[in-house]
Each structure stands twice: as structure tokens, then as C-alpha cells.
Design an enzyme around this catalytic site. Structure first.
Site: not given
Ligand code: AMP
Ligand code: ZN
Length: 115
Positions: A8, A47, A88, A101
Site C-alpha cells: 500500500c 488493499h 503465494n 500480488h
Molecule cells: P511473497 O513472498 O510471495 O509474499 O512475495 C513478496 C515479494 O515481495 C518477494 O519476492 C520480495 O522480494 C518482494 N519485495 C519485498 N519488499 C519489496 C520492495 N520494497 N520492493 C519490491 N519488492 C519487494
Molecule cells: Zn496493502
């Protein structure tokens, strides 16, 4: 929106991200820890915790996320080779950010054995 939600805050412009695609309902940016030559996250601006909490009223939003994934693959240039779109969900799914996502990953093979 939860004030503490990382994604967000990216939507709000409070945390920098490399944005590669935007629509009125979705934003896509490069994953900070890419696991493929091109690794992009597509999220709803609004969200939603995860796929598991999508409601029937979110039907159009869910479709727009998938359409965005396809557009990003074409934009990034890996649509013809094939690619991976995953989401995930929850602890056992490996979800670490509780804002829905789609991971759009391309630029290498995901088959095993490779090739
Ligand atoms: P998940 O583990 O499926 O929840 O994916 C979350 C993803 O967010 C992971 O692949 C992280 O590398 C990515 N992530 C975490 N913080 C950031 C950020 N500030 N900018 C871009 N990607 C991020
Ligand atoms: Zn959010």
C-alpha cells in the site's frame, strides 16, 4: 488500507519502487529480490490480503490483474518463450507480504530438467 502495509505504501508513493506498468486498478513493479532475469509483482491498488480473500465483487479486479500480467510479459519481451505467473497464499504458501500480488517471472526456463 493498513498504514503498515508495504505494498500500500508503494502504491501511495511513500516507498520507492521501479514501476513498469500501471492501470487504474493495478500497479506493477520490479521485485527487489529477483529470482528470474525479469521478476515483476502485479498488485491491486486497493488493499486485498491475498487470493484467498478475494470476494465475488472483486471478479473484475482479479481479471485485470491477470490481464496486466499478460501485458507485462509482452512489454518485457518474454511472452513468446513462456513465463510463470504465481501467487503465494498464507504461511504454507510462502506469502511474506500480505497484499495480494502476482509474481510475473520470465527470461529463463522454469522447467526441470531445464530446457
Ligand atoms: P511473497 O513472498 O510471495 O509474499 O512475495 C513478496 C515479494 O515481495 C518477494 O519476492 C520480495 O522480494 C518482494 N519485495 C519485498 N519488499 C519489496 C520492495 N520494497 N520492493 C519490491 N519488492 C519487494
Ligand atoms: Zn496493502
Amino acid at each position: 488500507m493498513p498504514d503498515s502495509c508495504l505494498f500500500c505504501r508503494i502504491v501511495a508513493g511513500e516507498i520507492p519502487a521501479t514501476i513498469v506498468h500501471e492501470t487504474p486498478d493495478t500497479v506493477a513493479f520490479r521485485d527487489i529480490n529477483p529470482r528470474a532475469p525479469s521478476h515483476i509483482l502485479v498488485i491491486p491498488r486497493r488493499h486485498v490480503d491475498s487470493v484467498a480473500t478475494l470476494a465475488p465483487a472483486d471478479e473484475a479486479l482479479a481479471g485485470r490483474l491477470l490481464l496486466a500480467a499478460g501485458e507485462i510479459a509482452r512489454q518485457e519481451g518474454f511472452a513468446d518463450q513462456g513465463y510463470r505467473v504465481i501467487s503465494n497464499i498464507g504461511d504454507w504458501g510462502g506469502q511474506t507480504v500480505s497484499h495480494l500480488h502476482l509474481h510475473v517471472m520470465g527470461g529463463r526456463s522454469f522447467t526441470w530438467p531445464p530446457g
